[in-house]
Design an enzyme around this catalytic site. Structure first.
Site, short mmCIF file in Angstrom:
data_model
loop_
_atom_site.label_atom_id
_atom_site.label_comp_id
_atom_site.label_asym_id
_atom_site.label_seq_id
_atom_site.Cartn_x
_atom_site.Cartn_y
_atom_site.Cartn_z
N TYR A 1 0.83 -1.20 0.00
CA TYR A 1 0.00 0.00 0.00
C TYR A 1 0.88 1.27 0.00
O TYR A 1 0.48 2.32 -0.45
CB TYR A 1 -0.95 -0.02 1.21
CG TYR A 1 -2.29 0.60 0.91
CD1 TYR A 1 -3.26 -0.08 0.20
CD2 TYR A 1 -2.59 1.90 1.35
CE1 TYR A 1 -4.49 0.49 -0.06
CE2 TYR A 1 -3.82 2.48 1.09
CZ TYR A 1 -4.76 1.77 0.38
OH TYR A 1 -5.98 2.35 0.12
N LYS B 1 -3.54 8.16 3.17
CA LYS B 1 -4.78 7.88 3.94
C LYS B 1 -4.64 8.38 5.38
O LYS B 1 -5.62 8.85 5.97
CB LYS B 1 -5.12 6.39 3.91
CG LYS B 1 -5.56 5.87 2.53
CD LYS B 1 -6.74 6.63 1.96
CE LYS B 1 -7.33 5.96 0.74
NZ LYS B 1 -8.30 6.84 0.05
P1 NAD Z 1 -12.30 3.60 -8.36
O1 NAD Z 1 -11.12 3.42 -9.25
O2 NAD Z 1 -13.59 3.11 -8.85
O3 NAD Z 1 -12.47 5.11 -7.94
C1 NAD Z 1 -11.37 5.99 -7.82
C2 NAD Z 1 -11.81 7.25 -8.51
O4 NAD Z 1 -10.85 8.29 -8.32
C3 NAD Z 1 -11.99 7.05 -10.02
O5 NAD Z 1 -13.29 7.44 -10.39
C4 NAD Z 1 -10.97 8.00 -10.60
O6 NAD Z 1 -11.38 8.57 -11.83
C5 NAD Z 1 -10.92 9.05 -9.50
N1 NAD Z 1 -9.77 9.94 -9.64
C6 NAD Z 1 -8.45 9.62 -9.60
N2 NAD Z 1 -7.72 10.72 -9.85
C7 NAD Z 1 -8.60 11.75 -10.04
C8 NAD Z 1 -8.46 13.11 -10.36
N3 NAD Z 1 -7.25 13.69 -10.54
N4 NAD Z 1 -9.58 13.87 -10.48
C9 NAD Z 1 -10.81 13.33 -10.31
N5 NAD Z 1 -11.00 12.04 -10.01
C10 NAD Z 1 -9.91 11.26 -9.88
O7 NAD Z 1 -11.89 2.87 -6.98
P2 NAD Z 1 -12.60 2.89 -5.55
O8 NAD Z 1 -12.03 1.72 -4.86
O9 NAD Z 1 -14.04 3.04 -5.70
O10 NAD Z 1 -11.97 4.17 -4.86
C11 NAD Z 1 -12.77 5.17 -4.23
C12 NAD Z 1 -12.16 5.54 -2.88
O11 NAD Z 1 -12.32 4.45 -1.98
C13 NAD Z 1 -10.66 5.84 -2.90
O12 NAD Z 1 -10.38 6.90 -2.02
C14 NAD Z 1 -10.06 4.56 -2.36
O13 NAD Z 1 -8.79 4.75 -1.79
C15 NAD Z 1 -11.09 4.24 -1.32
N6 NAD Z 1 -11.03 2.89 -0.79
C16 NAD Z 1 -11.09 1.83 -1.63
C17 NAD Z 1 -11.00 0.54 -1.12
C18 NAD Z 1 -11.02 -0.65 -2.04
O14 NAD Z 1 -10.55 -1.71 -1.62
N7 NAD Z 1 -11.54 -0.52 -3.25
C19 NAD Z 1 -10.89 0.33 0.27
C20 NAD Z 1 -10.87 1.45 1.11
C21 NAD Z 1 -10.93 2.73 0.57
#
Ligand code: NAD
Length: 289
Positions: free
Chosen positions: A189, A196
């Site tokens: 990570y 985070k």
């Molecule tokens: P995802 O890839 O579907 O979503 C991430 C989003 O961030 C995408 O829509 C992408 O276009 C957007 N993004 C990245 N750079 C950008 C920019 N410069 N401007 C605008 N948008 C931008 O993946 P996800 O897992 O749904 O991620 C959403 C959140 O959840 C993130 O913060 C991620 O760290 C967090 N999260 C995810 C998990 C997991 O396991 N999937 C667990 C805990 C937290």
């Protein structure tokens, strides 16, 4: 006329004999099924890439509760897939915004002000680090990789909150997404874990400052879910397996479950909850080993 999905029919139908309802009835069912009514509230959701996105799980839950949705996608490349999903939610509109660009953030909030006047809910479901930063050794984190990860994943929360606050004239709820790697070492990570940790601190500082405007700020710490962003982290399969094996609920979480917690945080049920990190991880974080 709309047919309700089989598994949802029992929510509104006595005896389950009828399978077709009018669009009006469907809207009513959506509000009743969630037991939380966000009619008259406007929610801005950042981070929709595709149907696996956590932003999509949250958007669906907020929509079910009757909120009007403004859904943001990053760029032209994302437009078509995100646009198709947005079209599925009646009354929702799509907006393009790259959060690493201040002019785009400014233009977005000017457009939101013009269209909605006020907003009530802001969901920040965005993170990014250059792929090489999430595969190699942490000690090799580059200065530029560190900068980008913190800019896109943390500073953006501050920037979009600053854009949203003047439109939150009746108070509001700001929600972001974090991960357990902020607190404990999760191999691969790397720099995103630092981002985070910083994000969770930003939540507390924003909550402190915005409390006087009745704006609450919270983070949801979701367990691992197979999304586009998560696939960038090395050994995601191992993480999913370990979570499912070791969490008290013995499974992984899904996007709609994260959406349910976001719905709670967006609603008056959470009116005294701010500055918190809420775990939606099937209980994984409570385990010692
Ligand atoms: P995802 O890839 O579907 O979503 C991430 C989003 O961030 C995408 O829509 C992408 O276009 C957007 N993004 C990245 N750079 C950008 C920019 N410069 N401007 C605008 N948008 C931008 O993946 P996800 O897992 O749904 O991620 C959403 C959140 O959840 C993130 O913060 C991620 O760290 C967090 N999260 C995810 C998990 C997991 O396991 N999937 C667990 C805990 C937290």
């Amino acid at each position: 006329m709309h047919c309700l999905p089989d598994e949802n029919r029992s929510g509104i139908l006595n005896g389950g004999g009828v399978s077709v309802v009018s669009p009006f009835a469907l809207e009513t069912w959506r509000v009743e099924s969630s037991m939380i009514n966000l009619a008259g509230k406007t929610a801005v959701v950042f981070g929709l890439a595709n149907k696996r996105s956590i932003a999509w799980g949250i958007a669906q839950k907020l929509h079910e509760a009757g909120a009007t949705l403004a859904i943001c996608y990053q760029n032209e490349r994302m437009k078509s897939e995100a646009g198709d999903l947005i079209n599925d939610l009646s009354g929702a509109s799509g907006f393009q915004c790259d959060v690493s660009n201040d002019q785009e953030i400014e233009a977005l909030f000017a457009a939101l002000k013009e269209k909605y006047g006020k907003i009530d809910i802001l969901v920040h479901a965005i993170a990014y680090a250059p792929p090489e930063e999430l595969k190699g050794e942490f000690i090799n984190t580059s200065r530029e990789g560190f900068r980008i990860a913190h800019d896109v994943s943390v500073y953006s929360l501050i920037a979009v909150s600053r854009g949203a606050v003047p439109l939150m004239t009746e108070g509001g709820s700001i929600i972001t997404l974090t991960y357990y790697a902020a607190e404990k070492v999760v191999p691969h990570y790397n720099v995103m874990a630092l981002a985070k940790a910083s994000l969770e601190s930003a939540v507390r500082y924003l909550a402190f400052e915005l409390g006087q405007r009745n704006i609450r700020v919270n983070a949801i710490s979701a367990g691992p879910i197979k999304t586009l962003a998560a696939r960038g982290v090395g050994a995601l399969g191992d993480m999913l397996k370990s979570h499912a094996e070791r969490s008290p609920l013995h499974r992984n979480v899904d996007q709609l479950e994260v959406g349910g917690t976001a719905l709670y945080l967006a609603s008056d049920l959470a009116s005294a909850v701010t500055g918190e990190t809420l775990y939606v991880d099937c209980g994984y974080n409570i385990m010692g080993y």
